[in-house]
Design a protein around this motif. Structure first.
Motif, mmCIF file in Angstrom:
data_model
loop_
_atom_site.group_PDB
_atom_site.id
_atom_site.type_symbol
_atom_site.label_atom_id
_atom_site.label_comp_id
_atom_site.label_asym_id
_atom_site.label_seq_id
_atom_site.Cartn_x
_atom_site.Cartn_y
_atom_site.Cartn_z
ATOM 1 N N ALA A 98 1.009 -1.108 -0.142
ATOM 2 C CA ALA A 98 -0.018 -0.046 0.101
ATOM 3 C C ALA A 98 0.949 1.224 0.096
ATOM 4 C CB ALA A 98 -1.127 -0.144 1.119
ATOM 5 N N ALA A 99 0.165 2.269 -0.543
ATOM 6 C CA ALA A 99 1.010 3.639 -0.617
ATOM 7 C C ALA A 99 -0.247 4.475 -0.203
ATOM 8 C CB ALA A 99 1.794 3.749 -1.877
ATOM 9 N N ALA A 100 0.186 5.530 0.620
ATOM 10 C CA ALA A 100 -0.721 6.661 1.019
ATOM 11 C C ALA A 100 0.034 7.931 1.108
ATOM 12 C CB ALA A 100 -1.311 6.298 2.469
ATOM 13 N N GLY A 101 -0.142 8.779 0.146
ATOM 14 C CA GLY A 101 0.706 9.913 0.208
ATOM 15 C C GLY A 101 2.126 9.417 -0.027
ATOM 16 N N HIS A 102 3.204 10.019 0.708
ATOM 17 C CA HIS A 102 4.163 9.433 0.494
ATOM 18 C C HIS A 102 5.168 8.479 1.365
ATOM 19 C CE1 HIS A 102 5.367 12.943 -2.141
ATOM 20 N NE2 HIS A 102 4.893 13.779 -1.132
ATOM 21 N N THR A 103 3.943 7.805 2.222
ATOM 22 C CA THR A 103 4.200 6.511 2.808
ATOM 23 C C THR A 103 3.846 5.198 2.026
ATOM 24 O OG1 THR A 103 3.819 8.063 4.688
ATOM 25 C CG2 THR A 103 3.822 5.374 4.990
ATOM 26 N N ARG A 104 4.704 4.450 2.254
ATOM 27 C CA ARG A 104 4.752 3.080 1.606
ATOM 28 C C ARG A 104 4.792 1.852 2.642
ATOM 29 N NH1 ARG A 104 6.202 1.341 -3.839
ATOM 30 N NH2 ARG A 104 5.241 -0.782 -3.931
ATOM 31 N N LEU A 105 3.827 0.920 2.417
ATOM 32 C CA LEU A 105 3.930 -0.219 3.434
ATOM 33 C C LEU A 105 3.778 -1.478 2.695
ATOM 34 C CD1 LEU A 105 3.608 -1.527 6.143
ATOM 35 C CD2 LEU A 105 0.905 -1.342 5.967
ATOM 36 N N LYS A 106 4.674 -2.500 3.037
ATOM 37 C CA LYS A 106 4.639 -3.793 2.415
ATOM 38 C C LYS A 106 4.522 -4.677 3.628
ATOM 39 C CE LYS A 106 7.079 -3.361 -2.009
ATOM 40 N NZ LYS A 106 7.922 -3.828 -2.733
ATOM 41 N N ALA A 107 3.496 -5.751 3.535
ATOM 42 C CA ALA A 107 3.410 -6.448 4.977
ATOM 43 C C ALA A 107 2.852 -8.080 4.189
ATOM 44 C CB ALA A 107 2.517 -5.819 5.827
ATOM 45 N N LYS A 108 3.001 -8.972 5.033
ATOM 46 C CA LYS A 108 2.921 -10.138 4.866
ATOM 47 C C LYS A 108 2.774 -11.020 6.076
ATOM 48 C CE LYS A 108 3.740 -14.191 1.907
ATOM 49 N NZ LYS A 108 4.610 -14.888 0.867
ATOM 50 N N GLY A 109 1.557 -11.634 6.327
ATOM 51 C CA GLY A 109 1.524 -12.453 7.623
ATOM 52 C C GLY A 109 0.189 -12.941 7.818
#
Length: 672
Positions: free
Chosen positions: A225-236
């Motif tokens: 996911a990307a919100a504004g200038h923040t990027r998150l990758k997650a797996k679990g």
């Protein structure tokens, strides 16, 4: 012979009754099994529509498998409208729907659905600031009791829209199902706005989603996911979606500024340079844990463990962070300055924010003010409590400020932020103390009490090392208190005491003579070479009265010259107004004996000779020169009126504030 007839056993009567009841029950089961449930479709459509105040329709067929505790309901084609105030026309519209519904809770008006399966659904969810929700099944859509409890939800493909304007959320999600994807066959894509920032996300999950189910194994989830200038990758895995409970995931997070996470997650973190972090994320009930954090904060490495507890009325953040190497360029944003160009471009894959150079270039009054004027965010100060310890084992790229290492305990309680203890290794010495910011007041009350111990001046001012100096060690203090909503605003009205002291050492005579404007000595040294003289003592002490630094005792005493400095600096206007008066102790020609004026601003200081004194001596030299050029030198002969400063008195004056306002401000600063 008389015969007797035995009475019939009484048990046979109960057997007959039981047989009758069993037959009735069997007949009931047969009736229920053969009951034409679809005949109830139209009455059911009318009943639900009347109870909810919006259209409900099973478009093709209804079937029910009735049990003791629950019923399995199958709907072939279903349309359930949204309230008239909603943006989307339907709460749910699907080709087919199948769900289990608990029977006994219905007696109390509760709807409990342990399992729901939808085929090609279109879902329209919306909530309003006044509490209304489209998924509340009563006519009063703000009534919490009319919200159904759904355990497991299964979808194959379809769309979902979710709108909550008061939260800055407007999302559209699409789903697709493919069994060849293994344990995560359901693919999803999301776009829209989250917390008023553009959001795009994609990922995969199992096709059975646990919304509120308890006692079930967690289901897998993968998201980018990307919100504004923040990027998150997650797996679990996640146990429950409704409360995001039971999270166990590996994550990678990067962005321009950790402070941006406040708008996204409600965690009030400081302003920083671009960052990239990874670790293990866990959530149990209302407790979030980020373990094994590792990554970069600008040019500095960062690691540690953090916890965010939302179980209290005011959530709290706690943990321990450390850096093996911390880069000085990354400290600017912490005090309201933009990052340097090096820090802004330090993280690959993150668009660099405007650097301090670009910001200054864009301002019309570039360079006019140097004190940070970024204002405090009172909402963030009051949003949570915190207790975080940070340690930097080594500090690099120190340039003008030779920091070696540092540690700080950061506490935030009911809007009061304290940095206590604050301990920095500077120039082989220490800068230690505490800073307190009371955000419960507006403007905030800010106190700083800092002690300087054993700093090596030769490291603190590296440029003078080329002149073979060996200053003594520097001791000092800063005790300031006042009100303000920025560093500049606070210093502009602060009161207190600022002092620095040093003892004996070696001082470059060439540098000294330049400061004393002694032309003869400079010529002599150019012919013979430089030598060192003894520094007897030096003191710099200021009374700070409501943003004005008045010199109390500013003296540099050497075996050659005594320098006395008087004047003031305005912390509100950022201006300088000082006079440096050298008093040579030796006789010399070509000495101007003229006071040095230091003025201008913090951003553009200016130095020059005092015009009146210089003009008088220049006129005398010209008059004598008209008679005989050699006599002109008489006007520049220094007869050496300077005497030794009383070092004990100099140091004593530097130890105590002179004005009442400064003394009161210093005493208040020390009451942390």
């Amino acid at each position: 012979m008389t015969s007797t007839t035995a009475p019939k056993p009484r048990l046979s009567i109960w057997m007959r009754i039981g047989a009758v009841l069993l037959g009735l029950f069997a007949a009931l089961l047969l009736l229920l099994a053969l009951f034409p449930w679809d005949a109830l479709r139209e009455p059911l459509n009318r009943y639900v529509s009347e109870r909810t105040g919006r259209k409900f329709e099973i478009t093709r067929r209804l079937d029910v498998d009735l049990g003791w505790r629950s019923a399995a309901v199958k709907l072939d084609g279903v349309e359930f409208a949204n309230p008239s105030w909603a943006r989307e026309p339907y709460l749910v519209r699907a080709e087919r729907a199948a769900f289990d519904i608990r029977l006994w809770p219905l007696l109390s008006g509760r709807v409990v659905i342990p399992h729901l399966a939808l085929t090609s659904p279109t879902l329209g969810l919306q909530m309003e600031e006044d509490g209304r929700r489209t998924w509340a099944l009563g006519k009063n859509t703000s009534d919490e009791g009319t919200v159904p409890v759904i355990g497991l939800m299964e979808v194959d493909q379809g769309t979902l829209d979710f709108l909550a304007e008061h939260l800055g959320v407007d999302l559209h999600a699409g789903f697709s199902y493919d069994s060849s994807r293994g344990e995560m066959p359901l693919d999803f894509r999301i776009k829209g706005r989250y917390q008023r920032q553009p959001l795009m996300a994609q990922g995969r999950t199992g096709n059975v989603l646990q919304l509120n189910a308890a006692g079930q194994p967690p289901f897998p989830l993968e998201i980018d996911a990307a919100a504004g200038h923040t990027r998150l990758k997650a797996k679990g895995t996640v146990a429950e979606l409704a409360s995001l409970d039971g999270i166990d995931a590996r994550f990678d997070l990067k962005g321009q500024n950790l402070g941006d996470l406040y708008g996204l997650l409600g965690i009030a973190l400081p302003q920083t340079s671009p960052y990239a972090l990874s670790g293990e994320l866990r959530k149990r009930a209302r407790l979030w844990e980020a373990a094994g954090l590792k990554g970069k904060l600008g040019l500095s490495d960062i690691g540690g463990d953090m916890k965010f507890d939302q179980s209290q009325k005011i959530p709290s953040l706690s943990g321990t962070l450390r850096s093996r190497v911390m880069d000085m360029d990354d400290l600017g944003p912490l005090i309201g300055l933009p990052p340097t160009e090096r820090s802004a471009k330090a993280i690959e894959g993150v668009a660099p924010p405007p650097s301090i150079t670009e910001v200054k270039r864009a301002r019309r009054d570039s360079g006019r003010k140097v004190l940070p004027d970024a204002t405090l965010d009172f909402e963030r100060l009051r949003a949570m409590n915190a207790d975080v310890k940070y340690t930097a084992e080594r500090i690099r790229n120190v340039r003008e400020l030779p920091l070696d290492k540092g540690s700080v305990q950061i506490k935030l309680k009911d809007g009061v932020l304290t940095l206590d203890p604050l301990n920095l290794g500077v120039a082989s010495g220490t800068l230690a103390g505490a800073i307190r910011i009371d955000g419960a007041q507006n403007p905030a009350e800010i106190r700083a009490a800092l002690e300087v111990r054993g700093m090596q001046l030769s490291r603190l001012i590296p440029k003078i090392e080329t002149m073979r100096t060996s200053f003594g060690k520097l001791d000092g203090r800063i005790n300031l208190s006042g009100h303000g909503n920025s560093v500049a605003g606070w210093l502009g009205n602060a009161s207190g005491d600022v002092a620095a002291l040093t003892g004996r050492g070696q001082f470059s005579n060439l540098l000294l003579e330049f400061m004393g404007l002694d032309g003869g000595e400079i010529i002599k040294f150019l012919l013979r070479g430089d030598r060192n003289v003894v520094l007897r003592c030096a003191a710099m002490a200021f009374d700070v009265d409501k943003g004005t630094m008045n010199s109390r005792s500013v003296v540099l005493d050497t075996e050659d010259t005594v320098f006395n400095v008087s004047g003031q600096a305005s912390l509100s206007k950022e201006t300088l107004d000082f006079v440096v008066r050298p008093q040579p102790k030796d006789k010399s020609i070509l000495s101007l004996r003229t006071p040095l004026i230091i003025g201008g601003t913090f951003a553009a200081p200016q130095a020059g000779l005092e015009a009146g004194s210089l003009a008088t001596r220049g006129a005398a030299a010209l008059a004598l020169g008209a008679l005989n050029p050699l006599l002109a030198l008489a006007a520049t002969v220094e007869t050496g009126p300077g005497v030794d400063a009383d070092c004990q008195e100099v140091l004593a004056q530097a130890k105590r504030p002179a004005s009442r306002e400064a003394a009161a401000g210093a005493a208040k600063a020390k009451k942390q």
